[in-house]
Design a protein around this motif. Structure first.
Motif, short mmCIF file in Angstrom:
data_model
loop_
_atom_site.label_atom_id
_atom_site.label_comp_id
_atom_site.label_asym_id
_atom_site.label_seq_id
_atom_site.Cartn_x
_atom_site.Cartn_y
_atom_site.Cartn_z
N ARG A 78 0.85 -1.20 0.00
CA ARG A 78 0.00 0.00 0.00
C ARG A 78 0.88 1.24 0.00
O ARG A 78 1.68 1.43 0.93
N VAL A 79 0.71 2.05 -1.04
CA VAL A 79 1.53 3.25 -1.20
C VAL A 79 0.65 4.49 -1.10
O VAL A 79 -0.26 4.66 -1.91
N GLY A 80 0.91 5.34 -0.12
CA GLY A 80 0.19 6.60 0.00
C GLY A 80 0.83 7.66 -0.88
O GLY A 80 2.06 7.73 -0.99
N ILE A 81 0.00 8.48 -1.53
CA ILE A 81 0.51 9.58 -2.35
C ILE A 81 -0.13 10.87 -1.84
O ILE A 81 -1.34 11.08 -2.01
N GLY A 82 0.67 11.71 -1.16
CA GLY A 82 0.16 12.93 -0.56
C GLY A 82 0.81 14.16 -1.15
O GLY A 82 1.68 14.06 -2.02
N GLY A 83 0.36 15.33 -0.68
CA GLY A 83 0.95 16.58 -1.15
C GLY A 83 -0.12 17.62 -1.39
O GLY A 83 -1.30 17.31 -1.40
N PRO A 84 0.30 18.87 -1.58
CA PRO A 84 -0.66 19.98 -1.73
C PRO A 84 -1.58 19.82 -2.95
O PRO A 84 -1.23 19.08 -3.89
N VAL A 85 -2.69 20.53 -2.94
CA VAL A 85 -3.62 20.53 -4.08
C VAL A 85 -2.89 20.97 -5.34
O VAL A 85 -2.15 21.96 -5.33
N GLY A 86 -3.07 20.20 -6.40
CA GLY A 86 -2.54 20.62 -7.71
C GLY A 86 -1.09 20.29 -7.96
O GLY A 86 -0.54 20.61 -9.01
N SER A 87 -0.42 19.60 -7.01
CA SER A 87 1.01 19.34 -7.20
C SER A 87 1.26 18.23 -8.22
O SER A 87 2.37 18.13 -8.77
N GLY A 88 0.24 17.40 -8.48
CA GLY A 88 0.41 16.35 -9.48
C GLY A 88 0.21 14.94 -8.96
O GLY A 88 0.68 13.98 -9.56
N LYS A 89 -0.53 14.81 -7.85
CA LYS A 89 -0.77 13.48 -7.27
C LYS A 89 -1.54 12.58 -8.26
O LYS A 89 -1.16 11.44 -8.50
N THR A 90 -2.64 13.13 -8.82
CA THR A 90 -3.42 12.31 -9.75
C THR A 90 -2.62 12.02 -11.02
O THR A 90 -2.69 10.92 -11.57
N ALA A 91 -1.83 13.00 -11.45
CA ALA A 91 -0.97 12.77 -12.62
C ALA A 91 0.03 11.65 -12.34
O ALA A 91 0.31 10.82 -13.21
N LEU A 92 0.55 11.58 -11.11
CA LEU A 92 1.48 10.51 -10.74
C LEU A 92 0.76 9.16 -10.72
O LEU A 92 1.28 8.16 -11.23
N VAL A 93 -0.44 9.14 -10.13
CA VAL A 93 -1.21 7.89 -10.11
C VAL A 93 -1.43 7.40 -11.54
O VAL A 93 -1.21 6.22 -11.85
N ALA A 94 -1.84 8.30 -12.43
CA ALA A 94 -2.10 7.91 -13.83
C ALA A 94 -0.82 7.38 -14.48
O ALA A 94 -0.84 6.35 -15.17
N SER A 95 0.29 8.06 -14.22
CA SER A 95 1.55 7.64 -14.81
C SER A 95 1.97 6.26 -14.29
O SER A 95 2.45 5.41 -15.06
N LEU A 96 1.78 6.02 -12.99
CA LEU A 96 2.14 4.72 -12.41
C LEU A 96 1.25 3.61 -12.97
O LEU A 96 1.71 2.50 -13.21
N CYS A 97 -0.03 3.92 -13.17
CA CYS A 97 -0.93 2.91 -13.77
C CYS A 97 -0.41 2.51 -15.15
O CYS A 97 -0.40 1.33 -15.50
N ARG A 98 0.03 3.49 -15.92
CA ARG A 98 0.57 3.18 -17.26
C ARG A 98 1.86 2.38 -17.15
O ARG A 98 2.07 1.41 -17.88
N GLU A 99 2.74 2.77 -16.23
CA GLU A 99 4.01 2.07 -16.04
C GLU A 99 3.81 0.60 -15.68
O GLU A 99 4.55 -0.26 -16.14
N PHE A 100 2.83 0.33 -14.83
CA PHE A 100 2.68 -1.03 -14.29
C PHE A 100 1.67 -1.88 -15.07
O PHE A 100 1.43 -3.02 -14.70
N ALA A 101 1.09 -1.30 -16.13
CA ALA A 101 0.10 -2.06 -16.93
C ALA A 101 0.73 -3.34 -17.44
O ALA A 101 1.83 -3.33 -17.99
N GLY A 102 0.07 -4.46 -17.24
CA GLY A 102 0.58 -5.74 -17.73
C GLY A 102 1.67 -6.32 -16.85
O GLY A 102 2.17 -7.42 -17.12
N GLU A 103 2.09 -5.59 -15.80
CA GLU A 103 3.18 -6.05 -14.94
C GLU A 103 2.68 -6.36 -13.54
O GLU A 103 3.03 -7.40 -12.97
N LEU A 104 1.89 -5.47 -12.97
CA LEU A 104 1.39 -5.66 -11.60
C LEU A 104 -0.13 -5.65 -11.62
O LEU A 104 -0.76 -4.99 -12.45
N GLU A 105 -0.70 -6.37 -10.66
CA GLU A 105 -2.14 -6.29 -10.40
C GLU A 105 -2.34 -5.12 -9.46
O GLU A 105 -1.90 -5.17 -8.30
N MET A 106 -2.96 -4.05 -9.94
CA MET A 106 -3.06 -2.89 -9.06
C MET A 106 -4.45 -2.30 -8.96
O MET A 106 -5.34 -2.63 -9.73
#
Ligand SMILES: Nc1nc2c(ncn2[C@@H]2O[C@H](COP(=O)(O)OP(=O)(O)O)[C@@H](O)[C@H]2O)c(=O)[nH]1
Ligand SMILES: [Mg+2]
Length: 226
Positions: free
Chosen positions: A25-53
């Motif tokens: 379980r990985v928490g992703i925190g930080g101020p509004v607008g810093s890019g948390k959702t952008a990081l989540v989206a990027s990680l989903c793309r990175e791990f597609a086909g590799e991890l069950e997430m």
């Protein structure tokens, strides 16, 4: 599974390792607008086909981040659960974590082979951190647009997070932020805890953070075997 780890020398030592079974379980925190959702989206793309997430998002009054991720098509819809936190987003990830734990439980029962759950906090301020009863490790996301003074100001997210991501380096020149100063100040506050810089506008922007999660998963497996 074989990976080239490019994030050499990064210390993936977590806060507290779980005594339970189940996904990291990985928490992703930080101020509004810093890019948390952008990081989540990027990680989903990175791990597609590799991890069950799967992903849990926390929003104050809406399900906006979850809706964004569903629209972006980075993960199947039934792998994303939004938690509406009401007035105090930090409470839901630090003090009263029941709603978030409930969401993780649902995802674990839907997908028994999960390797990884990302929990995005509702954007708050520099003081919001996750309870280690909810997540195993936490990433704090800052961006350069607040100026290069932000890491120097410290706070638990900057100081204690297991990985600090300084995002939007593409805007550094425009806002007059000195990346070298940000890196040096972050290192001074964080000791051996790693700091990485990226632009999540770049399709490969989340790669180093993804490598850090891969290393953390390897460590977790080693500890469970020991
Ligand atoms: N220029 C630039 N914009 C970014 C970058 N990362 C995210 N954004 C934009 O910043 C805004 C806020 O990002 P979001 O991920 O929603 O932030 P959150 O509130 O922390 O989840 C969005 O419009 C993103 O497209 C980046 O690296 N560079
Ligand atoms: Mg968000």
């Amino acid at each position: 599974m074989h990976h080239e780890l490019t994030a050499d020398g990064m210390d993936a030592t977590p806060g507290i390792w779980p005594s339970r079974q189940g996904p990291l379980r990985v928490g992703i925190g930080g101020p509004v607008g810093s890019g948390k959702t952008a990081l989540v989206a990027s990680l989903c793309r990175e791990f597609a086909g590799e991890l069950e997430m799967a992903v849990v998002t926390n929003d104050i009054y809406t399900t906006e981040d979850a809706d964004f991720l569903k629209r972006a098509g980075v993960l199947d819809q039934d792998r994303i659960i939004p938690v509406e936190t009401g007035g105090c987003p930090h409470t839901a990830i630090r003090d009263d974590i029941a709603a978030n734990l409930g969401a993780i439980e649902i995802l674990e029962s839907r997908f028994p082979d999960l390797n990884l759950v990302l929990v995005e906090s509702g954007g708050d301020n520099l003081t919001a951190t996750f309870s280690y009863g909810l997540v195993d490790v936490q990433i704090f996301v800052l961006d350069v647009s607040g100026g290069d003074k932000v890491p120097r100001k410290g706070g638990p997210g900057v100081t204690m997070s297991d990985l600090l991501v300084i995002n939007k380096v593409d805007l550094a020149e425009m806002v007059g932020a000195d990346l070298h100063v940000m890196q040096t100040d972050a290192e001074a506050k964080r000791g051996s805890r790693p700091t990485v810089m990226c632009s999540l506008r770049d399709p490969a922007g989340g790669r180093i953070a993804a490598d850090w999660i891969r290393m953390t998963l390897v460590k977790l497996r080693d500890i469970e075997r020991a």
